[in-house]
Write a protein that holds these residues in place. Structure first.
Motif, PDB file in Angstrom:
ATOM      1  N   ASP A 184       0.819  -1.210   0.000  1.00 53.82           N
ATOM      2  CA  ASP A 184       0.000   0.000   0.000  1.00 53.82           C
ATOM      3  C   ASP A 184       0.852   1.259   0.000  1.00 53.82           C
ATOM      4  O   ASP A 184       0.426   2.298  -0.494  1.00 53.82           O
ATOM      5  CB  ASP A 184      -0.936   0.014   1.212  1.00 53.82           C
ATOM      6  CG  ASP A 184      -2.007  -1.057   1.115  1.00 53.82           C
ATOM      7  OD1 ASP A 184      -2.372  -1.420  -0.016  1.00 53.82           O
ATOM      8  OD2 ASP A 184      -2.460  -1.533   2.172  1.00 53.82           O
ATOM      9  N   THR A 185       2.061   1.155   0.567  1.00 57.88           N
ATOM     10  CA  THR A 185       2.947   2.315   0.653  1.00 57.88           C
ATOM     11  C   THR A 185       4.346   1.913   0.215  1.00 57.88           C
ATOM     12  O   THR A 185       4.720   0.729   0.269  1.00 57.88           O
ATOM     13  CB  THR A 185       2.998   2.862   2.092  1.00 57.88           C
ATOM     14  OG1 THR A 185       3.431   1.826   2.974  1.00 57.88           O
ATOM     15  CG2 THR A 185       1.621   3.367   2.528  1.00 57.88           C
ATOM     16  N   LYS A 220       4.720   6.574   1.441  1.00 54.83           N
ATOM     17  CA  LYS A 220       3.833   7.284   0.535  1.00 54.83           C
ATOM     18  C   LYS A 220       2.899   6.291  -0.146  1.00 54.83           C
ATOM     19  O   LYS A 220       3.300   5.169  -0.452  1.00 54.83           O
ATOM     20  CB  LYS A 220       4.639   8.038  -0.525  1.00 54.83           C
ATOM     21  CG  LYS A 220       5.502   9.166   0.049  1.00 54.83           C
ATOM     22  CD  LYS A 220       6.253   9.883  -1.063  1.00 54.83           C
ATOM     23  CE  LYS A 220       7.114  11.013  -0.491  1.00 54.83           C
ATOM     24  NZ  LYS A 220       7.866  11.713  -1.570  1.00 54.83           N
ATOM     25  N   PRO A 221       1.643   6.678  -0.380  1.00 57.44           N
ATOM     26  CA  PRO A 221       0.698   5.740  -1.013  1.00 57.44           C
ATOM     27  C   PRO A 221       1.182   5.307  -2.389  1.00 57.44           C
ATOM     28  O   PRO A 221       1.752   6.091  -3.152  1.00 57.44           O
ATOM     29  CB  PRO A 221      -0.595   6.566  -1.108  1.00 57.44           C
ATOM     30  CG  PRO A 221      -0.440   7.647  -0.093  1.00 57.44           C
ATOM     31  CD  PRO A 221       1.019   7.960  -0.026  1.00 57.44           C
ATOM     32  N   SER A 273      -0.147   3.262  -5.858  1.00 54.06           N
ATOM     33  CA  SER A 273      -1.311   2.748  -6.567  1.00 54.06           C
ATOM     34  C   SER A 273      -1.029   1.343  -7.089  1.00 54.06           C
ATOM     35  O   SER A 273       0.122   0.892  -7.139  1.00 54.06           O
ATOM     36  CB  SER A 273      -1.678   3.668  -7.736  1.00 54.06           C
ATOM     37  OG  SER A 273      -0.644   3.646  -8.721  1.00 54.06           O
TER      38      SER A 273
END
Length: 454
Positions: free
Chosen positions: A337-338, A343-344, A346
């Protein structure tokens, strides 16, 4: 946390309505849709065969601590009561197949039934563990159960990851509850029970029950319950706790959590007690009523499992156990997820990163294979050259030996020819001498003959 607090956290502005709109019917719409679609519920029944039986003529309500239990099973008693309890819980007769208790390995037998109560349809799947606990190696007993649960999660995950999904009519085979039947020994949990529940507590909602509770006295039963819960806590086994976040059921669930594990008795036979027919078990000393809370915890189990917390069991399976399996599986594949900087990330970024990583790994392996191939070729060429030099040396050696042998043969031939020539000359000289001697002898004989005539 109230709905207004949630709205403020989401940045939404609460407004008041000046009149009726109609979205207050959403709960009714959801109920109607759910009722039309029906529900599914899957139960795993697991437990080892018991041979504990009550001494004939003794009542479980009046047994004291000094009264012992007979461990010789009565004729025909081989099970721990899983099938009977399921029949009693759902007030029906399921198809139960006789199974041997000497299986070489554990077999999980799943049977699905379509039930209907009023206008609510329920697709119930009961999974029995045939041969559980009959193996010498404990891992051979619990591992097939763990593998079966994981297969159901994997099947659902594969359906969820399809491009064209059909989850609305997909038969969900994930297990929502595990009724773990504990033998009423009155002492402590077996090591197999603790090991199995420890392996399963992160995969399924475990509800421990003491089977055939009419074979143990009330005082011993109370101590046995405390002993079981103490052992579960000390060994870190997480059993299913009835939820307390819903205010409407928090009070009753709090009370019921204190009654775990439930001590149950099952029976599909009905008999007249007083002025009504009840499900009960007939003994020489009296009658044990299944639905009498003074006799056993069957009613508590039924209320908690079916009437109050069935939807929470389904929800916990999806949001807790399945999500844990899904997360571990996706992390194993490489999805995150990060990023390392929190940081996120996608799904597309993760895919591209995995694709780049895969291509890099592929190129690295190709380069390693190419270098390995070149090295192998060079090694083979060196081996062939060494072999060629060896063969050339051997050829030269054989050539020299051949020349030497040929020279020796030529010398022997010359000597032989000389000897043959010398022999021929001596032979000719001998023949000439012999001829001369013959001529001389003939002449002498002739002269003798002539001198005789004279």
């Amino acid at each position: 946390m109230s709905s207004s607090d949630v709205a403020r956290q989401l940045g939404a502005h609460p407004l008041s309505l000046s009149g009726h709109v109609g979205f207050d019917s959403l709960p009714d719409q959801l109920v109607n849709k759910s009722t039309c679609q029906g529900f599914c519920f899957n139960i795993l029944c697991i437990g080892k065969t018991t041979t504990v039986s009550l001494q004939p003529g003794l009542s479980p309500c009046c047994l004291s601590h000094s009264v012992s239990l007979c461990v010789c099973p009565p004729p025909g008693e081989t099970g721990i009561g899983k099938s009977t309890l399921m029949d009693t819980l759902f007030n029906t007769n399921f198809e139960n197949c006789e199974s041997s208790h000497f299986e070489p390995q554990v077999k999980l037998r799943a049977q699905t039934y379509d039930l209907q109560e009023s206008n609510v349809k329920l697709r119930l799947t009961v999974v029995n563990t045939v041969g559980f606990g009959d193996q010498m190696n404990k891992q051979d007993s619990y591992q097939p159960v763990v593998d079966y649960i994981d297969r159901q999660y994997e099947t659902y995950l594969q359906e969820e990851l399809k491009i064209k999904r059909s989850l609305h009519n997909y038969h969900d085979s994930r297990l929502h509850a595990c009724l773990y039947f504990i033998s009423p020994s009155g002492h402590s949990l077996k090591s197999l029970d603790l090991l199995t529940m420890k392996k399963l507590d992160s995969k399924v909602n475990i509800i421990p029950v003491i089977a055939k509770a009419d074979t143990i006295s009330k005082s011993e039963l109370h101590k046995f319950k405390l002993k079981i819960m103490s052992e579960l806590v000390s060994n870190g086994v997480q059993i299913y706790q009835f939820p307390l976040d819903d205010e409407t059921v928090a009070k009753v669930n709090t009370t019921m959590n204190g009654h775990l594990p439930f001590a149950v008795v099952g029976s599909t036979e009905e008999m007249m007690v007083g002025n009504k027919m009840v499900k009960a078990r007939q003994y020489p000393w009296g009658v044990v009523q299944v639905e009498n809370e003074n006799h056993c915890d069957f009613v508590k189990l039924r209320e908690m499992l079916i009437c109050v917390n069935m939807e929470d069991l389904r929800e916990q399976t999806h949001t807790r156990h399945y999500e844990l399996y899904r997360r571990c599986k996706l992390e194993e594949i490489g999805f995150r997820d990060t990023d390392p900087e929190s940081k996120p990330v996608s799904l597309q970024q993760t895919y591209e990163a995995k694709r780049t990583e895969f291509l890099g790994e592929l190129q690295r392996r190709e380069e390693e294979m190419r270098q390995l191939f070149v090295q192998r070729v060079k090694e083979k060429e060196a081996e062939l050259k060494d072999a060629e030099r060896g063969l050339q040396g051997r050829f030269e050696q054989l050539k020299r030996l051949h020349a030497e042998e040929r020279g020796a043969l030529e010398e022997k031939r010359r000597v032989l020819e000389e000897e043959q020539s010398s022999f021929s000359k001596r032979r000719a000289a001998a023949q000439l001498l012999q001829a001369q001697n013959l001529n001389a002898n003939g002449k002498k004989d002739k002269d003798r003959k002539n001198s005789g005539f004279m």
